[in-house]
Design a protein around this motif. Structure first.
Motif, PDB file in Angstrom:
ATOM      1  N   VAL A  26     -18.652   8.003 -70.987  1.00  0.00           N
ATOM      2  CA  VAL A  26     -18.351   6.582 -70.847  1.00  0.00           C
ATOM      3  C   VAL A  26     -17.004   6.459 -70.164  1.00  0.00           C
ATOM      4  CG1 VAL A  26     -17.877   4.442 -72.092  1.00  0.00           C
ATOM      5  CG2 VAL A  26     -19.686   5.977 -72.892  1.00  0.00           C
ATOM      6  N   VAL A  27     -16.970   5.705 -69.077  1.00  0.00           N
ATOM      7  CA  VAL A  27     -15.729   5.437 -68.370  1.00  0.00           C
ATOM      8  C   VAL A  27     -15.399   3.975 -68.635  1.00  0.00           C
ATOM      9  CG1 VAL A  27     -14.572   5.433 -66.133  1.00  0.00           C
ATOM     10  CG2 VAL A  27     -16.317   7.154 -66.632  1.00  0.00           C
ATOM     11  N   GLN A  28     -14.307   3.757 -69.362  1.00  0.00           N
ATOM     12  CA  GLN A  28     -14.023   2.425 -69.874  1.00  0.00           C
ATOM     13  C   GLN A  28     -12.521   2.130 -69.815  1.00  0.00           C
ATOM     14  OE1 GLN A  28     -15.255   2.077 -73.975  1.00  0.00           O
ATOM     15  NE2 GLN A  28     -16.013   0.024 -73.594  1.00  0.00           N
ATOM     16  N   GLU A  29     -12.192   0.855 -69.651  1.00  0.00           N
ATOM     17  CA  GLU A  29     -10.807   0.403 -69.620  1.00  0.00           C
ATOM     18  C   GLU A  29     -10.755  -0.986 -70.247  1.00  0.00           C
ATOM     19  OE1 GLU A  29      -7.130   0.949 -69.305  1.00  0.00           O
ATOM     20  OE2 GLU A  29      -8.026   2.235 -67.775  1.00  0.00           O
ATOM     21  N   VAL A  30      -9.683  -1.301 -70.961  1.00  0.00           N
ATOM     22  CA  VAL A  30      -9.486  -2.636 -71.526  1.00  0.00           C
ATOM     23  C   VAL A  30      -8.549  -3.386 -70.586  1.00  0.00           C
ATOM     24  CG1 VAL A  30      -8.570  -3.965 -73.465  1.00  0.00           C
ATOM     25  CG2 VAL A  30      -9.880  -1.869 -73.881  1.00  0.00           C
ATOM     26  N   ILE A  31      -9.013  -4.549 -70.121  1.00  0.00           N
ATOM     27  CA  ILE A  31      -8.253  -5.318 -69.147  1.00  0.00           C
ATOM     28  C   ILE A  31      -7.982  -6.710 -69.718  1.00  0.00           C
ATOM     29  CG2 ILE A  31      -8.246  -6.283 -66.812  1.00  0.00           C
ATOM     30  CD1 ILE A  31     -10.047  -3.952 -65.964  1.00  0.00           C
ATOM     31  N   HIS A  32      -6.746  -7.127 -69.629  1.00  0.00           N
ATOM     32  CA  HIS A  32      -6.323  -8.438 -70.134  1.00  0.00           C
ATOM     33  C   HIS A  32      -6.466  -9.468 -69.021  1.00  0.00           C
ATOM     34  CE1 HIS A  32      -4.798  -6.756 -73.892  1.00  0.00           C
ATOM     35  NE2 HIS A  32      -4.426  -5.729 -73.151  1.00  0.00           N
ATOM     36  N   ALA A  33      -7.668 -10.022 -68.884  1.00  0.00           N
ATOM     37  CA  ALA A  33      -7.947 -11.022 -67.858  1.00  0.00           C
ATOM     38  C   ALA A  33      -9.305 -11.648 -68.154  1.00  0.00           C
ATOM     39  CB  ALA A  33      -7.952 -10.388 -66.475  1.00  0.00           C
ATOM     40  N   THR A  34      -9.641 -12.665 -67.423  1.00  0.00           N
ATOM     41  CA  THR A  34     -10.951 -13.293 -67.586  1.00  0.00           C
ATOM     42  C   THR A  34     -12.001 -12.472 -66.840  1.00  0.00           C
ATOM     43  OG1 THR A  34     -10.748 -14.647 -65.591  1.00  0.00           O
ATOM     44  CG2 THR A  34      -9.881 -15.588 -67.673  1.00  0.00           C
ATOM     45  N   PRO A  35     -13.253 -12.556 -67.271  1.00  0.00           N
ATOM     46  CA  PRO A  35     -14.316 -11.848 -66.536  1.00  0.00           C
ATOM     47  C   PRO A  35     -14.372 -12.257 -65.057  1.00  0.00           C
ATOM     48  CG  PRO A  35     -15.145 -12.598 -68.650  1.00  0.00           C
ATOM     49  CD  PRO A  35     -13.776 -13.193 -68.473  1.00  0.00           C
ATOM     50  N   GLU A  36     -14.129 -13.530 -64.765  1.00  0.00           N
ATOM     51  CA  GLU A  36     -14.177 -14.000 -63.378  1.00  0.00           C
ATOM     52  C   GLU A  36     -13.106 -13.323 -62.527  1.00  0.00           C
ATOM     53  OE1 GLU A  36     -14.021 -16.160 -66.098  1.00  0.00           O
ATOM     54  OE2 GLU A  36     -16.203 -16.424 -66.095  1.00  0.00           O
ATOM     55  N   ASN A  37     -11.891 -13.187 -63.070  1.00  0.00           N
ATOM     56  CA  ASN A  37     -10.819 -12.519 -62.325  1.00  0.00           C
ATOM     57  C   ASN A  37     -11.100 -11.038 -62.138  1.00  0.00           C
ATOM     58  OD1 ASN A  37      -9.443 -14.895 -62.027  1.00  0.00           O
ATOM     59  ND2 ASN A  37      -7.952 -14.482 -63.637  1.00  0.00           N
ATOM     60  N   ILE A  38     -11.688 -10.416 -63.152  1.00  0.00           N
ATOM     61  CA  ILE A  38     -12.043  -8.990 -63.040  1.00  0.00           C
ATOM     62  C   ILE A  38     -13.109  -8.800 -61.971  1.00  0.00           C
ATOM     63  CG2 ILE A  38     -13.068  -7.027 -64.255  1.00  0.00           C
ATOM     64  CD1 ILE A  38     -11.738  -8.194 -66.845  1.00  0.00           C
ATOM     65  N   LYS A  39     -14.131  -9.652 -61.991  1.00  0.00           N
ATOM     66  CA  LYS A  39     -15.201  -9.545 -60.990  1.00  0.00           C
ATOM     67  C   LYS A  39     -14.652  -9.759 -59.586  1.00  0.00           C
ATOM     68  CE  LYS A  39     -19.148 -10.996 -63.804  1.00  0.00           C
ATOM     69  NZ  LYS A  39     -20.221 -11.997 -63.915  1.00  0.00           N
ATOM     70  N   LYS A  40     -13.817 -10.773 -59.415  1.00  0.00           N
ATOM     71  CA  LYS A  40     -13.255 -11.083 -58.102  1.00  0.00           C
ATOM     72  C   LYS A  40     -12.445  -9.894 -57.579  1.00  0.00           C
ATOM     73  CE  LYS A  40     -11.445 -15.121 -57.900  1.00  0.00           C
ATOM     74  NZ  LYS A  40     -10.512 -16.265 -57.991  1.00  0.00           N
ATOM     75  N   ALA A  41     -11.644  -9.281 -58.437  1.00  0.00           N
ATOM     76  CA  ALA A  41     -10.825  -8.136 -58.027  1.00  0.00           C
ATOM     77  C   ALA A  41     -11.701  -6.934 -57.687  1.00  0.00           C
ATOM     78  CB  ALA A  41      -9.827  -7.780 -59.122  1.00  0.00           C
ATOM     79  N   ALA A  42     -12.727  -6.694 -58.481  1.00  0.00           N
ATOM     80  CA  ALA A  42     -13.623  -5.551 -58.216  1.00  0.00           C
ATOM     81  C   ALA A  42     -14.325  -5.722 -56.870  1.00  0.00           C
ATOM     82  CB  ALA A  42     -14.644  -5.403 -59.338  1.00  0.00           C
ATOM     83  N   VAL A  43     -14.806  -6.920 -56.620  1.00  0.00           N
ATOM     84  CA  VAL A  43     -15.485  -7.171 -55.347  1.00  0.00           C
ATOM     85  C   VAL A  43     -14.515  -6.947 -54.186  1.00  0.00           C
ATOM     86  CG1 VAL A  43     -16.556  -8.963 -53.916  1.00  0.00           C
ATOM     87  CG2 VAL A  43     -17.250  -8.684 -56.308  1.00  0.00           C
ATOM     88  N   SER A  44     -13.291  -7.457 -54.318  1.00  0.00           N
ATOM     89  CA  SER A  44     -12.322  -7.304 -53.226  1.00  0.00           C
ATOM     90  C   SER A  44     -11.975  -5.838 -52.975  1.00  0.00           C
ATOM     91  CB  SER A  44     -11.063  -8.117 -53.505  1.00  0.00           C
ATOM     92  OG  SER A  44     -10.281  -7.513 -54.515  1.00  0.00           O
ATOM     93  N   MET A  45     -12.096  -5.001 -53.989  1.00  0.00           N
ATOM     94  CA  MET A  45     -11.804  -3.572 -53.829  1.00  0.00           C
ATOM     95  C   MET A  45     -12.914  -2.860 -53.053  1.00  0.00           C
ATOM     96  SD  MET A  45     -10.309  -2.657 -57.629  1.00  0.00           S
ATOM     97  CE  MET A  45     -10.319  -0.880 -57.379  1.00  0.00           C
ATOM     98  N   PHE A  46     -14.162  -3.328 -53.200  1.00  0.00           N
ATOM     99  CA  PHE A  46     -15.292  -2.594 -52.629  1.00  0.00           C
ATOM    100  C   PHE A  46     -15.856  -3.190 -51.335  1.00  0.00           C
ATOM    101  CE2 PHE A  46     -15.264  -0.910 -56.921  1.00  0.00           C
ATOM    102  CZ  PHE A  46     -15.487   0.437 -56.683  1.00  0.00           C
TER     103      PHE A  46
END
Length: 168
Positions: A26-46
């Motif tokens: 399992v590759v996991q990380e705890v992130i202090h942000a909203t799901p929308e901000n996490i999704k937006k950042a992930a998309v911008s990375m890829f």
């Protein structure tokens, strides 16, 4: 002779069952942000590498959800994928000529976002999905090198999201 054959069969069977019960890392990380901000950042990375968001309604998205046993009632899910080029597919089929040829292959990154008390637990999976003989074949990317790459990706995602939140 009969007893040694039974013993050998029991050893082989226990090894096969033991291998079947191994859990993927399992590759996991705890992130202090909203799901929308996490999704937006992930998309911008890829996106710069040719990845696009997969709709939840496609057969591929449903297949990936079933493969990872994702309960969409409890978790937000982001699936992004990149289609293989015809050269990549041709190379794979050449290198693996003893098995059925593949087509319509995609590298798929799946991010599962589970809400916690004050943060979101983000789990990342990486796999490849290809069309094979009228169906789908799925390979997990869970060797040590790929796990380290996923860990680095989640660490970069966390830094990007939490760093952006601190600037606002």
């Amino acid at each position: 002779m009969h007893r040694s054959l039974i013993t050998m069969a029991a050893v082989l069977l226990s090894g096969a069952i033991g291998g079947a019960n191994e859990k993927r890392p399992v590759v996991q990380e705890v992130i202090h942000a909203t799901p929308e901000n996490i999704k937006k950042a992930a998309v911008s990375m890829f996106v710069p590498d040719g990845y696009t968001i997969d709709s939840d309604k496609t057969a591929l998205a449903m297949f990936v959800s079933q493969a990872y046993r994702i309960d969409s009632n409890k978790a937000a899910v982001l699936r992004i994928s990149r289609p293989w080029s015809s050269e990549e597919i041709s190379s794979y089929n050449t290198d693996h000529w003893t098995i059925q040829p593949v087509s319509n292959c995609r590298d798929v990154h799946t991010f599962i976002l589970l809400p916690g008390d004050h943060a979101i637990s983000v789990t990342m999976h990486w796999g490849t999905v290809c069309g094979v003989d009228g169906g789908w074949k799925f390979w997990n990317r869970d060797n040590e090198k790929d796990i380290k790459l996923m860990q680095a990706t989640l660490a970069d995602l966390k830094a990007k999201v939490e760093g952006a939140d601190q600037r606002h």
